[in-house]
Every structure is written in structure tokens, then in C-alpha cells.
Design a protein around this motif. Structure first.
Motif, mmCIF file in Angstrom:
data_model
loop_
_atom_site.group_PDB
_atom_site.id
_atom_site.type_symbol
_atom_site.label_atom_id
_atom_site.label_comp_id
_atom_site.label_asym_id
_atom_site.label_seq_id
_atom_site.Cartn_x
_atom_site.Cartn_y
_atom_site.Cartn_z
ATOM 1 N N TYR A 1 -55.698 69.353 38.197
ATOM 2 C CA TYR A 1 -54.494 69.421 37.237
ATOM 3 C C TYR A 1 -54.402 70.702 36.459
ATOM 4 O O TYR A 1 -53.572 71.471 36.357
ATOM 5 N N THR A 2 -55.597 70.993 35.920
ATOM 6 C CA THR A 2 -55.763 72.227 35.075
ATOM 7 C C THR A 2 -55.865 73.610 35.806
ATOM 8 O O THR A 2 -55.589 74.642 35.450
ATOM 9 N N ASP A 3 -56.251 73.283 37.017
ATOM 10 C CA ASP A 3 -56.131 74.666 37.900
ATOM 11 C C ASP A 3 -54.603 75.214 38.185
ATOM 12 O O ASP A 3 -54.334 76.213 37.704
ATOM 13 N N VAL A 4 -53.665 74.041 38.485
ATOM 14 C CA VAL A 4 -52.258 74.295 38.476
ATOM 15 C C VAL A 4 -51.878 74.665 37.071
ATOM 16 O O VAL A 4 -51.030 76.085 37.118
ATOM 17 N N ILE A 5 -52.111 74.148 35.918
ATOM 18 C CA ILE A 5 -51.664 74.669 34.710
ATOM 19 C C ILE A 5 -52.034 76.028 34.248
ATOM 20 O O ILE A 5 -51.092 76.664 33.748
ATOM 21 N N GLN A 6 -53.145 76.251 34.519
ATOM 22 C CA GLN A 6 -53.784 77.621 34.152
ATOM 23 C C GLN A 6 -52.960 78.657 34.882
ATOM 24 O O GLN A 6 -52.808 79.900 34.419
ATOM 25 N N THR B 1 -52.106 79.114 50.996
ATOM 26 C CA THR B 1 -53.560 79.619 50.789
ATOM 27 C C THR B 1 -54.395 78.665 49.957
ATOM 28 O O THR B 1 -53.891 78.156 48.679
ATOM 29 N N VAL B 2 -55.298 78.219 50.529
ATOM 30 C CA VAL B 2 -56.010 77.209 49.752
ATOM 31 C C VAL B 2 -57.303 77.855 49.001
ATOM 32 O O VAL B 2 -58.117 78.895 49.478
ATOM 33 N N LEU B 3 -57.439 77.450 47.780
ATOM 34 C CA LEU B 3 -58.213 78.176 46.711
ATOM 35 C C LEU B 3 -59.482 77.214 46.558
ATOM 36 O O LEU B 3 -58.958 75.964 46.188
ATOM 37 N N PHE B 4 -60.567 77.702 47.066
ATOM 38 C CA PHE B 4 -61.722 76.651 46.634
ATOM 39 C C PHE B 4 -62.654 77.198 45.347
ATOM 40 O O PHE B 4 -62.624 78.448 45.150
ATOM 41 N N ASP B 5 -63.326 76.386 44.852
ATOM 42 C CA ASP B 5 -64.294 76.826 43.907
ATOM 43 C C ASP B 5 -65.532 77.529 44.442
ATOM 44 O O ASP B 5 -65.648 77.462 45.435
ATOM 45 N N GLY B 6 -66.197 78.443 43.707
ATOM 46 C CA GLY B 6 -67.082 79.102 44.314
ATOM 47 C C GLY B 6 -68.252 78.345 44.555
ATOM 48 O O GLY B 6 -68.949 78.928 45.572
ATOM 49 N N ASP B 7 -68.508 77.309 43.862
ATOM 50 C CA ASP B 7 -69.859 76.604 44.389
ATOM 51 C C ASP B 7 -69.313 75.128 44.575
ATOM 52 O O ASP B 7 -69.838 74.180 44.223
ATOM 53 N N GLY C 1 -69.733 79.889 40.137
ATOM 54 C CA GLY C 1 -69.516 79.485 39.058
ATOM 55 C C GLY C 1 -68.288 79.464 38.470
ATOM 56 O O GLY C 1 -67.947 78.835 37.213
ATOM 57 N N GLU C 2 -67.249 79.992 39.166
ATOM 58 C CA GLU C 2 -65.906 80.088 38.889
ATOM 59 C C GLU C 2 -65.018 78.987 39.594
ATOM 60 O O GLU C 2 -65.590 78.820 40.688
ATOM 61 N N ASP C 3 -63.888 78.706 38.925
ATOM 62 C CA ASP C 3 -62.853 77.935 39.644
ATOM 63 C C ASP C 3 -61.736 78.460 39.440
ATOM 64 O O ASP C 3 -61.382 79.387 38.483
ATOM 65 N N PRO C 4 -60.350 78.037 40.180
ATOM 66 C CA PRO C 4 -59.265 78.734 39.936
ATOM 67 C C PRO C 4 -58.789 78.610 38.097
ATOM 68 O O PRO C 4 -58.185 79.473 37.831
ATOM 69 N N ASP C 5 -59.188 77.394 37.582
ATOM 70 C CA ASP C 5 -58.964 77.359 36.103
ATOM 71 C C ASP C 5 -59.357 78.506 35.466
ATOM 72 O O ASP C 5 -58.727 79.075 34.631
ATOM 73 N N SER C 6 -60.766 78.720 35.548
ATOM 74 C CA SER C 6 -61.772 79.457 34.741
ATOM 75 C C SER C 6 -61.326 80.958 34.893
ATOM 76 O O SER C 6 -60.957 81.786 34.198
ATOM 77 N N PHE C 7 -61.009 81.342 36.473
ATOM 78 C CA PHE C 7 -60.859 82.631 36.603
ATOM 79 C C PHE C 7 -59.218 83.155 36.371
ATOM 80 O O PHE C 7 -59.196 84.158 35.806
ATOM 81 N N ALA C 8 -58.460 82.134 36.274
ATOM 82 C CA ALA C 8 -57.262 82.530 35.599
ATOM 83 C C ALA C 8 -57.236 82.801 34.254
ATOM 84 O O ALA C 8 -56.381 83.449 33.687
#
Length: 659
Positions: free
Chosen positions: A274-279, A312-318, A347-354
Motif C-alpha cells: 500500500y505505502t509503495d503506491v501512495i509514496q 513494469t514490475v517493481l521489486f525490492d532490492g533485497d 536495502g531500498e524499496d519503491p516506498d523508500s526510493f520515492a
């Protein structure tokens, strides 16, 4: 009840292509639009929208109608809900009288569940913004995630107080029934052994921040709740259970907010949470949705497929279990879609990266790091295979298995060539492997489909030809002509039955100028013909009345006052010939003749054909009477001979040879 003036304003303002464009990716096709059916699983367009007539038709499912009918079919709205949705979309103020208690009680179960869910969303938002605990715990959490007030309100985020039944009590006090609270999963109900007549009631989401899950049209279907304490016994995220209105395999979080951006950008970013989408949305990337932590399903992919062919599928770095996630990639390929994969730094995911980068930096990273699925999969699996020949062979087969899922033969060939280069394997070997996989799939499918058959059984192929209902088709054609050309002034050739000098009956042509509806009405009246199909008969009389009263008759206005069954029938009639536009005949140098060039002739021939058909039916009935009556049949035989002569004359006029 919604006032008539509001309903009229909604119909006048709403643009069908705009409304449907929110749910289906439409492409121009002549004067119409076409797209993939939102009701069936298909890869070639069979869904047509006519902006001129303001009607749509789905040839794969047979459904059709106007803008309200689409919302009722696609979103399962009631009629008032569809009107309110359109009013909201076009900023029209809804005038309505307060619903009575009886009307509220009549609301069906599904609607009641929607109402309960909408109340819950408002309640959780109110607790977040107005209660002390909500502000201290829930709002603080969202602020820590970097969400602005505007974003929190946009996504209707909320908080469920950490009380056993705080929400349930509030819902019951506001008149919502416990049965619907339980069916939506908002309240857990358990029997109390000591008080069997008073069950125990608990809030499912107590002490959690709330993420409402919306349908494509914006209705609240369910919730996701995140716990903020370190309770190891409680799940970190909790979703609403499956219900009449919430099926998690058919829903994508954020699709309501993303649908227009997905269609505009012709690409959809698929994330996990959810937070990936919102960020992402807050950062300015709006074409993003999430599968809400569940494994990707074909239904979810088809939801995106209506809006774009590109994911485009976005995956976490780890991301743990990244290889397992690749199953979702194969599902996307099976749907004939184009897929890219992008992973973020360790260590990054779509949420933190955005959150930690500017919009330009995020867009640049996505553009530079989004790899074609074949490159991504080959690199990932090649790393695992290392120098082990057996693992390397398995890797190649795994990749070819994915390529085999692609329906398009050209794409398959290009990917095979690409795989051969990356994995340093001959193309011939890969094509051979692809062919083996294809043969195996065909054989497995045939084996599964083949029914058990006893030895030496002979199976005959029986071809059944569906009999055409001539009268039904002719009556349908009459309705079509009234709808399309009712007010057109045309020149007709009328036929008058006369005797010539030899005493033989002849049909003498006479020119007549009239409106199409006048010609049809007078001809049917003269022959005392009434349409036999009840639906057509009802539409016919309504049409004649409207055409007689309104010089500026329009289909759009006419169907706005009809019930949905009539609207569906009319859309089916009007869009019937539009399906041939789906075949792009012009590209094959075939140019269908414009029907409007011969309206007068079309009307005359249709009425003549109907007369011939009814004469034939009358003769058959008279012949049956002569067989049944053993008495004097001279009068009946004379009537049959007269009809035979008239039928011969009419068919001669239609250039038909009678046996």
C-alpha cells in the motif's frame, strides 16, 4: 429519489466515451471507439463505443446499452448509484428527496455491504483526524512515512481505535445491522456460552491504521489494516476477508486513483504494498497499483490489460523469494502483455526510493534500470547457475518455458533470438525446445479434453443449423430504421394494386415523399400489421410517439427514459453492424457500401418482405384448414389463390424467383 431534472442533466452532460475510457483503453475506429471487452477474457477487441449514438456494445458477451447501463453492468451499481457517480464526475448537484426507512430496508444485501464499508471508511478517517489517540498514533505514523495531509485525505486513510468494539458500537448506533458488519468482516461475532442470545462482538481492525481498498469506480470494497505495536502474535498486515463485494484476487490497490494515468502513460507500475503506491503517487508517478501483498492473479492482470498493454514490475532490492515472484511474470506474458522488471538498490524499496529522491531522479532510475523480462530473468538465473552445466541447462529451459507463454509468434521468435545471445546457446536448439513445449501442451490439452470413448464406438459429426426467425429479424430491422432514419425525408415507391385491361391484377408504382416513420407507420396500419415481439412492439409505439412529437428527435434523449432492458435491446440493434468495423475491412481494400445511400429502398423492401412473409403464413394456415375441414372449401381455396397471385406480384417486385 433523484429528481427528473438531475437525471436529464446527467444524461445531457455525460460523455459515454469519457466514462468508459476510465475503465477500458479505447482506440479510435472510424467514427467509433473499440477496445477489449471488460466482461470477458479476450485478446482481440470486440467492444464498441459510439460517441454519436452514445451507446456501447460488447459483442463477446452480448451486453450493451447507454452510459448508465455500462456502470450498472461493470460496477454492479443500482440505477441511482450510477446517476450519482456520473453527477459526481461531472460536478452536477444531485437533487433528491430523503429515502424513507422502508426504502432503506429494501436495499439489497450487496448495496447494504457497500454502505457499511463506506460508513467504516468515514468513521476511520474521522478517528484519525479528530480523536486524540488517532492523531497521536495513526496520524503520527502516516506523517513519519512522509505522507502529506493532502495525500492522507486523497487515499482516505484512517485509524481504528484500540478498543474491543468501538467501531462496531458506532456502526450499530448509526443504524447499520450487525449481519452486514459481520459479512464485510469489519466485525467478528462469536457466541457467548454464558449469554447465547447476546453474542460477543469485536472490531477486526482494532488498533490498526487503515487503508481502504477501492473498486475501479471508487467504491469501498474492503480494508487493509497495519498494526503499529510489536505484538508478535498479531499479523503485521490484515485484510478484509472475502465477501460478496470484496474478492482480493480481482482487486488492485490504487486502481481507482491510477486508471486515467495508466491509460494516458500507456504503462502501469506494479508494486507490492500500500505505502509503495501512495509514496509513488505523492511523488508524482500516478500510474501505479499494488496486488496488496497477494500473489498476482490473471484477474488482476486483466484489470490492467483493459487500460494498457505494458506493465513494469517493481521489486525490492533485497526482495526475498524473487525467483518465486517470477511466476507472476509468466502470467502477464500469457495475457499477451509486454512486461519489464526493475529492482531497486540493496536495502531500498519503491516506498523508500520515492521518498528519498526527486521525481526526475525516480523517473530516470526507472527508465535506465527497467529491463526486458528476458534480460532480467536470464541475468538472475544465470547468476544462480554459475558454472554448473546442469543448472545452466535448467536455466535455459526455464526461460524458454516463459517465452512459450507468449501468444504472439513474432514476439516469441524475437525473444528466442535474444535468449540465444544472452545465454550463448544456438537458436536452433532453443526453437526445437520451444516446439517440444508447444507439442506437449497441445497433447496435454487434447488428453484432458478428450472424453472417454469405448473401443469401436463410431462418433458422427452432427451439424446443427440454427433456424432463422424471419419475422423477428424483419421487426428488428423496422426498429433499426426508425431509430436511425425515423425523421429523414425520403422518396418512396409505393405500390397500388390495380386491374389491367385484361382483368389481371398488377402492382402499379407511385412516387411518394414522406418521413421514414410516417411511411412505416402508414404501411403497417394499412395492412393491420402489429409487431409480434413484445419488446419490439413496446419500443415501436414509443418511437412513433416520440418521432411524431419531436422534430429534433435524438437517440440519446430517447433511451434516457427507457428501462435498461429496452436500452440494451436498442444498443444491440444499433451496434449490430458496427462489429464489422472491428475487422478493418478498409485495410483489406474492401469498402462496405454506406447503408444511408438507399434508405427509401431499404424501407420499402423491408415492408414488402414482411408482407410476403405474412402472406405465406396466412396461406399455410388456410391450407391447414382445408385439410382439417372435410366440407366445402371453395371459398378458402379462392382466398388461397388470391394470396398466391399477390405473393407472386410482390416477390416479382423484390426480384425473387418463387418455386
Amino acid at each position: 429519489m433523484i429528481s427528473k431534472s438531475t437525471i436529464d442533466q446527467v444524461y445531457e452532460t455525460a460523455r459515454l466515451e469519457e466514462v468508459i475510457g476510465d475503465f477500458v483503453q479505447l482506440k479510435k475506429s472510424g467514427s467509433n471507439f473499440k477496445g477489449l471487452s471488460p466482461f470477458t477474457d479476450e485478446r482481440t477487441p470486440s467492444f464498441m463505443v459510439s460517441p454519436v449514438k452514445q451507446i456501447w456494445k460488447d459483442f463477446s458477451s452480448g451486453k450493451g446499452g447507454n452510459v448508465v447501463a455500462f456502470l450498472m453492468e461493470h460496477e454492479h451499481f443500482t440505477y441511482p448509484e450510477a446517476i450519482k457517480y456520473l453527477a459526481k464526475k461531472y460536478n452536477i448537484e444531485v437533487e433528491e428527496t430523503e429515502r424513507t426507512d422502508e426504502q432503506k430496508a429494501e436495499a439489497n444485501e450487496r448495496e447494504s455491504m457497500y454502505l457499511v464499508s463506506e460508513f467504516a471508511q468515514k468513521h476511520f478517517s474521522e478517528m484519525l483526524w479528530e480523536s486524540e489517540l488517532g492523531k497521536a498514533i495513526g496520524l503520527s505514523y502516516f506523517k513519519e512515512r512522509g505522507f502529506t495531509d493532502e495525500t492522507i485525505k486523497k487515499f482516505c486513510l484512517g485509524y481504528c481505535l484500540d478498543q474491543w468494539d468501538g467501531f462496531t458500537k458506532a456502526a450499530l448506533e448509526n443504524g447499520y445491522k450487525l449481519g452486514y458488519l459481520e459479512k464485510t468482516g469489519l466485525t467478528i461475532v462469536k457466541e457467548d456460552a454464558q449469554n447465547p442470545n447476546t453474542p460477543k462482538k469485536f472490531d477486526r481492525f482494532k488498533g490498526r491504521v487503515m487503508f481502504p481498498i477501492h473498486s475501479m469506480s471508487g467504491r469501498v470494497l474492503g480494508f487493509g489494516g497495519r498494526i503499529l505495536t510489536n505484538d508478535k502474535k498479531a499479523a503485521k498486515y490484515l485484510n478484509s476477508p472475502e465477501s460478496e463485494i470484496y474478492h482480493k484476487s480481482k482487486v488492485l490497490y490504487g486502481i481507482y486513483f491510477a486508471k486515467q494515468a495508466i491509460a494516458k502513460e500507456d504503462n502501469c507500475y506494479l508494486v507490492e504494498g500500500y505505502t509503495d503506491v501512495i509514496q509513488f503517487y505523492q511523488r508524482g508517478i500516478r500510474n501505479v497499483v499494488s496486488s496488496s501483498g497477494t500473489a498476482l492473479t490473471p484477474e488482476q492482470i486483466r484489470l490492467i490489460n483493459r487500460l494498457t498493454k505494458n506493465i513494469t514490475v517493481l521489486f525490492d532490492g533485497d526482495a526475498a523469494g524473487l525467483r518465486a515472484s517470477l511466476r507472476g511474470i509468466d502470467l502477464i506474458l500469457e495475457q499477451g502483455m509486454n512486461v519489464k522488471i526493475c529492482t531497486f538498490p540493496e536495502g531500498e524499496d519503491p516506498d523508500s526510493f520515492a521518498k528519498n529522491n526527486e521525481l526526475e531522479e525516480v523517473l530516470q532510475y526507472l527508465q535506465e534500470n527497467a529491463k526486458d523480462f528476458i534480460q532480467f530473468k536470464a541475468n538472475l538465473l544465470a547468476e544462480e547457475a554459475s558454472n554448473d552445466p546442469i543448472k545452466r541447462a535448467e536455466t535455459v529451459r526455464d526461460i524458454v518455458n516463459s517465452i512459450a507463454k507468449i501468444p504472439d509468434a513474432i514476439k516469441r521468435e524475437i525473444y528466442i533470438q535474444e535468449c540465444a545471445q544472452i545465454m550463448n546457446v544456438s537458436e536452433n536448439v532453443l526453437f526445437s525446445t520451444l516446439a517440444q513445449i508447444g507439442k506437449k501442451e497441445v497433447a496435454d490439452a487434447a488428453k484432458k479434453a478428450k472424453p472417454e470413448q469405448k473401443a469401436f464406438d463410431v462418433v458422427k459429426n452432427q451439424v446443427t443449423v440454427e433456424k432463422v426467425d424471419v419475422q423477428y429479424e424483419l421487426e428488428r430491422k423496422i426498429i433499426e430504421m426508425l431509430l436511425l432514419y425515423g425523421n429523414d425525408q425520403q422518396e418512396f415507391e409505393d405500390l397500388v394494386l390495380k386491374e389491367n385491361e385484361e382483368g389481371d391484377l398488377i402492382l402499379e408504382p407511385e412516387s411518394l415523399e414522406a418521413k421514414v416513420y410516417e411511411k412505416i407507420y402508414l404501411d403497417l396500419q394499412e395492412d393491420e400489421i402489429e409487431l409480434t415481439n413484445e419488446q419490439f412492439r413496446n419500443i415501436y409505439y414509443k418511437l412513433i410517439e416520440q418521432l411524431n412529437e419531436n422534430e429534433d428527435f435524438s437517440i440519446r434523449t430517447f433511451i434516457s427514459d427507457l428501462d435498461q432492458k429496452m436500452v440494451e435491446e436498442i444498443s444491440s440493434i444499433l451496434m449490430e453492424e458496427e462489429k464489422y468495423a472491428l475487422h478493418n475491412w478498409e485495410r483489406k481494400d474492401i469498402y462496405p457500401k454506406d447503408k444511408k445511400t438507399g434508405v427509401g429502398q431499404l424501407v420499402s423492401e423491408t415492408i414488402l418482405t414482411l408482407r410476403c412473409y405474412l402472406i405465406k403464413k396466412r396461406m399455410e394456415a388456410l391450407q391447414n384448414n382445408t385439410h382439417e375441414n372435410n366440407g366445402n372449401n371453395n371459398e378458402t381455396l379462392e382466398e388461397i389463390m388470391n394470396y398466391l397471385q399477390l405473393n407472386k406480384l410482390l416477390n416479382k417486385k423484390l426480384n425473387r424467383v418463387l418455386s
